[in-house]
Design a protein around this motif. Structure first.
Motif, PDB file in Angstrom:
ATOM      1  N   ILE A  48       0.827  -1.213   0.000  1.00 36.39           N
ATOM      2  CA  ILE A  48       0.000   0.000   0.000  1.00 36.39           C
ATOM      3  C   ILE A  48       0.859   1.260   0.000  1.00 36.39           C
ATOM      4  CG2 ILE A  48      -1.625   1.374   1.372  1.00 36.39           C
ATOM      5  CD1 ILE A  48      -2.902  -1.254   2.279  1.00 36.39           C
ATOM      6  N   TYR A  49       1.900   1.265   0.864  1.00 40.64           N
ATOM      7  CA  TYR A  49       2.716   2.471   1.001  1.00 40.64           C
ATOM      8  C   TYR A  49       3.877   2.522   0.022  1.00 40.64           C
ATOM      9  CZ  TYR A  49       0.190   3.319   5.365  1.00 40.64           C
ATOM     10  OH  TYR A  49      -0.786   3.557   6.290  1.00 40.64           O
ATOM     11  N   GLY A  50       4.240   1.379  -0.534  1.00 36.04           N
ATOM     12  CA  GLY A  50       5.329   1.349  -1.486  1.00 36.04           C
ATOM     13  C   GLY A  50       6.632   0.892  -0.860  1.00 36.04           C
ATOM     14  N   ASN A  51       7.326  -0.026  -1.520  1.00 37.13           N
ATOM     15  CA  ASN A  51       8.595  -0.549  -1.013  1.00 37.13           C
ATOM     16  C   ASN A  51       9.804   0.246  -1.499  1.00 37.13           C
ATOM     17  OD1 ASN A  51       7.984  -2.798   0.664  1.00 37.13           O
ATOM     18  ND2 ASN A  51       7.299  -3.910  -1.155  1.00 37.13           N
ATOM     19  N   LYS A  52       9.621   1.035  -2.530  1.00 39.80           N
ATOM     20  CA  LYS A  52      10.743   1.782  -3.086  1.00 39.80           C
ATOM     21  C   LYS A  52      11.088   2.964  -2.185  1.00 39.80           C
ATOM     22  CE  LYS A  52       9.593   0.524  -7.856  1.00 39.80           C
ATOM     23  NZ  LYS A  52       9.245   1.016  -9.188  1.00 39.80           N
ATOM     24  N   VAL A  53      12.283   3.549  -2.428  1.00 37.98           N
ATOM     25  CA  VAL A  53      12.713   4.677  -1.623  1.00 37.98           C
ATOM     26  C   VAL A  53      11.778   5.855  -1.874  1.00 37.98           C
ATOM     27  CG1 VAL A  53      14.583   6.299  -1.152  1.00 37.98           C
ATOM     28  CG2 VAL A  53      15.098   3.908  -1.708  1.00 37.98           C
ATOM     29  N   SER A  54      11.066   6.247  -0.851  1.00 38.01           N
ATOM     30  CA  SER A  54      10.110   7.335  -0.951  1.00 38.01           C
ATOM     31  C   SER A  54       9.677   7.688   0.465  1.00 38.01           C
ATOM     32  CB  SER A  54       8.880   6.895  -1.774  1.00 38.01           C
ATOM     33  OG  SER A  54       8.157   5.912  -1.066  1.00 38.01           O
ATOM     34  N   PRO A  55       8.955   8.807   0.649  1.00 39.59           N
ATOM     35  CA  PRO A  55       8.462   9.136   1.985  1.00 39.59           C
ATOM     36  C   PRO A  55       7.596   8.026   2.578  1.00 39.59           C
ATOM     37  CG  PRO A  55       8.283  11.035   0.534  1.00 39.59           C
ATOM     38  CD  PRO A  55       8.683   9.879  -0.328  1.00 39.59           C
ATOM     39  N   ARG A  56       6.893   7.282   1.706  1.00 39.03           N
ATOM     40  CA  ARG A  56       6.016   6.233   2.216  1.00 39.03           C
ATOM     41  C   ARG A  56       6.793   5.009   2.692  1.00 39.03           C
ATOM     42  NH1 ARG A  56       0.679   6.166  -1.745  1.00 39.03           N
ATOM     43  NH2 ARG A  56      -0.134   8.177  -1.068  1.00 39.03           N
ATOM     44  N   LYS A  57       8.069   4.920   2.262  1.00 36.23           N
ATOM     45  CA  LYS A  57       8.919   3.823   2.739  1.00 36.23           C
ATOM     46  C   LYS A  57       9.039   3.888   4.254  1.00 36.23           C
ATOM     47  CE  LYS A  57      12.084   0.540   2.529  1.00 36.23           C
ATOM     48  NZ  LYS A  57      11.763  -0.843   2.195  1.00 36.23           N
ATOM     49  N   LYS A  58       9.014   5.104   4.794  1.00 32.87           N
ATOM     50  CA  LYS A  58       9.084   5.270   6.243  1.00 32.87           C
ATOM     51  C   LYS A  58       7.888   4.619   6.926  1.00 32.87           C
ATOM     52  CE  LYS A  58      11.643   9.634   5.949  1.00 32.87           C
ATOM     53  NZ  LYS A  58      11.619  11.086   6.271  1.00 32.87           N
ATOM     54  N   MET A  59       6.721   4.755   6.300  1.00 28.20           N
ATOM     55  CA  MET A  59       5.520   4.153   6.881  1.00 28.20           C
ATOM     56  C   MET A  59       5.601   2.636   6.863  1.00 28.20           C
ATOM     57  SD  MET A  59       3.581   6.386   8.145  1.00 28.20           S
ATOM     58  CE  MET A  59       2.198   5.308   8.433  1.00 28.20           C
ATOM     59  N   TYR A  60       6.226   2.104   5.817  1.00 30.27           N
ATOM     60  CA  TYR A  60       6.418   0.655   5.737  1.00 30.27           C
ATOM     61  C   TYR A  60       7.286   0.187   6.903  1.00 30.27           C
ATOM     62  CZ  TYR A  60       8.509  -3.729   4.082  1.00 30.27           C
ATOM     63  OH  TYR A  60       8.965  -5.011   3.983  1.00 30.27           O
ATOM     64  N   ARG A  61       8.363   0.925   7.166  1.00 33.72           N
ATOM     65  CA  ARG A  61       9.267   0.568   8.250  1.00 33.72           C
ATOM     66  C   ARG A  61       8.595   0.745   9.610  1.00 33.72           C
ATOM     67  NH1 ARG A  61      14.599   3.621   5.745  1.00 33.72           N
ATOM     68  NH2 ARG A  61      15.197   1.975   4.283  1.00 33.72           N
ATOM     69  N   VAL A  62       7.809   1.802   9.735  1.00 34.44           N
ATOM     70  CA  VAL A  62       7.077   2.029  10.990  1.00 34.44           C
ATOM     71  C   VAL A  62       6.125   0.876  11.269  1.00 34.44           C
ATOM     72  CG1 VAL A  62       5.291   3.453  12.075  1.00 34.44           C
ATOM     73  CG2 VAL A  62       7.270   4.538  11.023  1.00 34.44           C
ATOM     74  N   THR A  63       5.408   0.445  10.221  1.00 37.74           N
ATOM     75  CA  THR A  63       4.470  -0.668  10.370  1.00 37.74           C
ATOM     76  C   THR A  63       5.195  -1.933  10.798  1.00 37.74           C
ATOM     77  OG1 THR A  63       3.106   0.269   8.599  1.00 37.74           O
ATOM     78  CG2 THR A  63       2.686  -2.017   9.212  1.00 37.74           C
TER      79      THR A  63
END
Length: 389
Positions: A48-63
């Protein structure tokens, strides 16, 4: 129930059930989002948030981080519970105060480590899942029967919420985190990884069953226990009940063994990550794999056991877990992921609803974390680390 009283406790449990069902249903409806099954919470977040380097990558790591913090804290709670059950057995036969709770927590941790090494993966539990169900039923039946007996024979009970006004605010806030902790695991995709088609429909059926019929035993033990003992009810109910020694011993043994099995279930995502990360291959009984499991899982359980013995306050641990991981993982992220994934299909009112949920549960998480840390601080001052509670 003790920090909330009858009115707050009943309403709180019912609300926790309803909002937990709602939040888990959001995750269930995202299980096949994008035309593929997501059998890990972190995989769903990554998609959903994206695995590539992007601001949403942070959300993936947070999750990802939140899930493992959540499971680690849950496992600490199971070790404390297992240690409390062992101590309760010891006290039944030899109440000489020679062995402390920290000793029993260490024993419980050792047994959990042996079990973790012997069961290589979640699907290998097999018959242990049936054993777990039987153990749960034994504990529930004994707890209810003995609590009813004590309640009938003890007409005088105090249901007053203890403490000053400030204390009550903190304990009630911490209790809110306890309520959501009781109903949520933070690993719904992992638990439902093998569910048959139609996946979402069957997941919803399982959730409805869990939060209706499955919640009844929890309600029964909670309400009857509080009715029987009032504000003096122990965090571990078996410490409050009276009855035949062998019956109490049976219930405590069941609680101990059930805690060991449950810990393995909730630690499985962590074990699976370590196994995948370091590429264990071949037979689980191969010497290399046995040594790896002994080192990796043994270290994980050792750290969990040390923290559990250091601060063995079960209720406080539940509050802290609910605050720092269950609230964000189950309620904040569930609503936000649903908002991101289904954004184009949601009306303005629906989007506002999900944002309100994100903000509300964010504030609840912060307040509950402060309350839980205060409770742990107060208990640590009253008892000291490695307390024998």
């Amino acid at each position: 129930m003790v920090p909330l009283g009858w009115i707050g406790g009943v309403i709180g449990l019912l609300l926790a059930t309803a909002i937990s069902l709602y939040a888990n249903s959001l995750i269930a409806n995202l299980h096949e989002f994008g035309g593929k099954r997501h059998i890990r919470y972190r995989d769903l977040a990554g998609f959903i948030y994206g695995n590539k380097v992007s601001p949403r990558k942070k959300m993936y790591r947070v999750t990802w981080g939140l899930q493992y913090v959540n499971l680690f804290m849950i496992n600490c709670g199971f070790i404390i519970l297992a240690g409390s059950a062992l101590k309760a057995i010891y006290v039944l036969f030899r109440d000489d105060n020679v062995m402390k709770l920290s000793h029993f927590i260490a024993i419980a941790g050792f047994v959990c480590a042996i079990f973790a090494i012997g069961i290589p993966h979640l699907s290998a539990l097999g018959i242990w899942l049936g054993v777990s169900t039987v153990l749960s039923l034994i504990y529930i039946v004994v707890a209810i029967v003995l609590s009813v007996k004590d309640g009938v024979n003890k007409p005088s009970r105090d249901y007053t919420i203890q403490g000053s006004s400030v204390d009550k605010i903190f304990t009630i806030t911490g209790a809110a985190a306890n309520l959501v902790f009781a109903f949520n695991t933070g690993m719904l995709p992992e638990i439902q990884a093998t569910v048959k088609q139609p996946v979402v429909k069957n997941m919803m059926k399982a959730l409805y069953l869990q939060f209706t019929a499955g919640a009844l035993p929890l309600y029964a033990v909670t309400f009857i226990g509080y009715w029987a003992y009032g504000s003096s009810t122990s965090t571990y109910l078996m410490n409050s009940v009276t009855g035949p020694l062998w019956v109490k011993a049976l219930a405590n043994i069941s609680a101990f063994l059930q805690s060991v099995i449950s810990l393995h279930i909730f630690a499985s995502p962590t074990y699976e990550f370590m196994d995948t990360k370091y590429g264990t291959k071949g037979s689980p009984l191969a010497l290399k794999n046995l040594l790896f499991r002994t080192a990796a899982r043994g270290s994980y359980i050792a750290v969990s056991t040390l923290l559990s013995a250091l601060l063995p306050f079960l209720g406080d641990f539940m509050s802290l877990t609910g605050a720092i991981s269950t609230f964000p993982l189950t309620f904040i992220l569930a609503n936000h992921m649903y908002l991101v994934a289904m954004n184009s299909e949601l009306s303005s009112v629906q989007k506002l609803w999900h944002w309100l949920n994100v903000c509300f549960f964010g504030l609840m998480s912060l307040a509950a974390a402060i309350a839980a840390l205060r409770l742990i601080s107060v208990d640590s001052k009253n008892f000291h680390v490695f307390a024998d509670v």
